[in-house]
Design a protein around this motif. Sequence first.
Motif, mmCIF file in Angstrom:
data_model
loop_
_atom_site.group_PDB
_atom_site.id
_atom_site.type_symbol
_atom_site.label_atom_id
_atom_site.label_comp_id
_atom_site.label_asym_id
_atom_site.label_seq_id
_atom_site.Cartn_x
_atom_site.Cartn_y
_atom_site.Cartn_z
ATOM 1 N N LEU A 86 0.838 -1.191 0.000
ATOM 2 C CA LEU A 86 0.000 0.000 0.000
ATOM 3 C C LEU A 86 0.874 1.241 0.000
ATOM 4 C CD1 LEU A 86 -2.980 0.873 0.131
ATOM 5 C CD2 LEU A 86 -2.708 1.046 2.610
ATOM 6 N N SER A 87 0.491 2.211 -0.806
ATOM 7 C CA SER A 87 1.263 3.444 -0.910
ATOM 8 C C SER A 87 0.292 4.617 -1.084
ATOM 9 C CB SER A 87 2.210 3.363 -2.110
ATOM 10 O OG SER A 87 2.923 4.563 -2.277
ATOM 11 N N ARG A 88 0.815 5.836 -1.056
ATOM 12 C CA ARG A 88 0.003 7.032 -1.299
ATOM 13 C C ARG A 88 0.623 7.830 -2.438
ATOM 14 N NH1 ARG A 88 0.432 7.579 4.517
ATOM 15 N NH2 ARG A 88 -1.500 6.943 5.572
ATOM 16 N N SER A 89 -0.243 8.356 -3.290
ATOM 17 C CA SER A 89 0.202 9.190 -4.398
ATOM 18 C C SER A 89 -0.598 10.489 -4.420
ATOM 19 C CB SER A 89 0.038 8.462 -5.736
ATOM 20 O OG SER A 89 0.899 7.345 -5.806
ATOM 21 N N VAL A 90 0.009 11.525 -4.953
ATOM 22 C CA VAL A 90 -0.639 12.837 -5.028
ATOM 23 C C VAL A 90 -1.117 13.069 -6.458
ATOM 24 C CG1 VAL A 90 -0.359 15.314 -4.709
ATOM 25 C CG2 VAL A 90 0.842 13.714 -3.201
ATOM 26 N N ARG A 139 4.506 9.867 -6.664
ATOM 27 C CA ARG A 139 4.179 8.542 -6.149
ATOM 28 C C ARG A 139 4.924 8.291 -4.843
ATOM 29 N NH1 ARG A 139 6.224 4.304 -9.072
ATOM 30 N NH2 ARG A 139 7.439 5.595 -10.489
ATOM 31 N N GLY A 140 4.300 7.488 -3.989
ATOM 32 C CA GLY A 140 4.979 7.015 -2.797
ATOM 33 C C GLY A 140 5.406 8.097 -1.825
ATOM 34 N N SER A 164 -1.824 0.796 -4.830
ATOM 35 C CA SER A 164 -0.845 -0.282 -4.759
ATOM 36 C C SER A 164 0.408 0.124 -5.525
ATOM 37 C CB SER A 164 -1.432 -1.560 -5.370
ATOM 38 O OG SER A 164 -0.445 -2.553 -5.479
ATOM 39 N N THR A 165 1.558 -0.212 -4.977
ATOM 40 C CA THR A 165 2.800 0.037 -5.678
ATOM 41 C C THR A 165 3.712 -1.170 -5.538
ATOM 42 O OG1 THR A 165 4.582 1.646 -6.045
ATOM 43 C CG2 THR A 165 4.077 1.078 -3.765
ATOM 44 N N MET A 292 13.984 2.075 -5.595
ATOM 45 C CA MET A 292 14.133 3.516 -5.755
ATOM 46 C C MET A 292 13.248 4.060 -6.871
ATOM 47 S SD MET A 292 17.964 3.667 -7.455
ATOM 48 C CE MET A 292 18.098 5.429 -7.188
ATOM 49 N N PHE A 293 12.811 3.179 -7.779
ATOM 50 C CA PHE A 293 11.971 3.630 -8.893
ATOM 51 C C PHE A 293 10.490 3.567 -8.563
ATOM 52 C CE2 PHE A 293 15.958 2.264 -10.824
ATOM 53 C CZ PHE A 293 16.263 3.386 -11.582
ATOM 54 N N THR A 294 10.144 3.102 -7.359
ATOM 55 C CA THR A 294 8.734 3.070 -6.967
ATOM 56 C C THR A 294 8.286 4.408 -6.397
ATOM 57 O OG1 THR A 294 9.228 2.249 -4.741
ATOM 58 C CG2 THR A 294 8.905 0.601 -6.482
ATOM 59 N N ARG A 295 9.189 5.336 -6.290
ATOM 60 C CA ARG A 295 8.884 6.682 -5.796
ATOM 61 C C ARG A 295 9.766 7.657 -6.559
ATOM 62 N NH1 ARG A 295 11.783 3.593 -2.311
ATOM 63 N NH2 ARG A 295 13.866 4.321 -1.759
#
Length: 589
Positions: A86-90, A139-140, A164-165, A292-295
């Motif tokens: 679970l992640s948060r994105s703007v 992201r993230g 989801s990430t 590092m590429f998930t955010r």
Amino acid sequence: MANLSVSASSWVNKARSQRSFRAVILFMLASGLMSICGFRLAYLQLVEGSRNRQLADQNRIRSISIVADRGNLIDRKGTPIVVNRLSRSVYLYPREQTKEQWQVSAEKISQLLEIPKEEILKKLEAVQYKSVAPVRILRGIDEKKYTAINEIGQIRGLEVQAESTRQYPFGSLAAHVLGYIGEATAEDLKAHPEFPNGMLVGQMGIERIQDSVLRGTWGNRLIEVDSTGRELKMLGTQQPVAGQPLQLTLDVKLQQAAERALGGRRGAVVVLDVKTGSVLTMASGPTFDPNMFTRKISQKAWDELQKKEHPFLNRALQGYPPGSTFKIVTAMAAMKSGKFNATSMLPTYSAMNIGGTLFHEHGDASYGTIGFKDALAVSSNSFFYQLGMSIGPEAIAQWGGKFGVGTTSTMGLDGASHGMIPTPKEKEKVFNEQWYVGDTVSTSIGQGMVQMTPLEMAVMVSTVANGGKRIKPHLFAHQTYQPNMQPESLAFDPAALKVLQEGLIAVVQAGTAQSLNDGSIPLTAGKTGTAEVQGQEDNSMYVGYGPANNPQIAVAVVVENGGYGATAAVPIAHEIYKAFFGVTKPKAE
């Protein structure tokens, strides 16, 4: 008087005629205007009705994309190696503010999220500030930024969404094989118009190769909002469809052992199942962490990564001079040429004068008259010089190709290349130079222009281990028993195969890889190599398989500028064998 009466009558008729004409003109004008209005109304209702209804709905309906879970990746024993979290994105809703208002809001958002204002505006400009769908700008986000957004108060059109990430729980493990994800590029969106804004796709490795299987289908929620953007009610939800999981042939335990032993040095390790071609390990150093590429990557983190020497280069698929490990190819080519057989013996020399150049023996001393087994055990150069000059470079190149040099699949992985074994024709064509006897001599011991990838080295030694069948490397468990993945028989002469196997066992028992015969693991077989690199320390090489009496795995190791094969490459192979054979405690003194 009569004339006056006629004149008056004529004037009256003329006046009536003019009034009638004006009435007709006015009627025609009115009819024309009404026709235009009617035509326009019909056009708007019949031709553009659907579009206009959509535009009207867009003024009150907000579409929110729901990110689909990508399919998990698991190793051959079921251990998850790529999962979702679970992640948060703007997100920003472009139509919630005017272009001018966004200029002001972007400045505030930039300070909150620590991203350039220009980057925010660029994403809004890409949709011309008109998109009803949200645009992801980050992201993230971490807890600090999430708290900051909540504390500053509402910014019209800004929303934080849970989604989801990707997560790589083992960090950099097998990064060159697994790859990473990122937002779809302009080219991706053009090729796939069905992709929503912010679509995440595989950018490297298996994440890219199997993206269509892994990515699933994003869903969306339709929410009615008022003129201020306040949500009123849910209108409907299209649930996302998760991507399919994939089981790989990789073995986490062996991969960890390989990368730990390689220790971030420049080089590569490949481990194959000698019977099926399953890739159990493919390690390359230096490496990177795909997390590092998930955010959003900070400039500092990116700069630190660039300090490494080509961290994204998969060295397991790059060509290296194979050194003495290549003597396996030369030996089989000689025994298949008809000029030599498994019992052939040749004198060896401390050095040989060939074309006015001295070519030295390994160890600079003669080993006397020896056969193939001992020549491999002591890694005699002069023995193989003579083989090469007798059979010629074309025969060596032909058998190199049969062993997989230049013909082994790279499985679609990024930045891959093939090895090569030059011939006189190719040298003249590529370099516009003639072939010398010295070129043949160098080729026979895996030097000069000969190149092999670590993957090809592993295929080569597997072919000796499994009785003369060239395996086809693959990364997905479902491929293992497919008809097109079955090993190809090279029809080795049994006596030739036996002497090759005996020679490689002798290397471990009494030759340059004796450290593998310390009693900590079952007996294995292999061949060391030390490849010259102009102006630098030699590359360290090793190929082998184990156990010797019932081969299961093949190992190929390259350590750039590692020195002798026994010094840097063999200890790495030792750690891999220990992991495979389940050795958890050091050998007692």
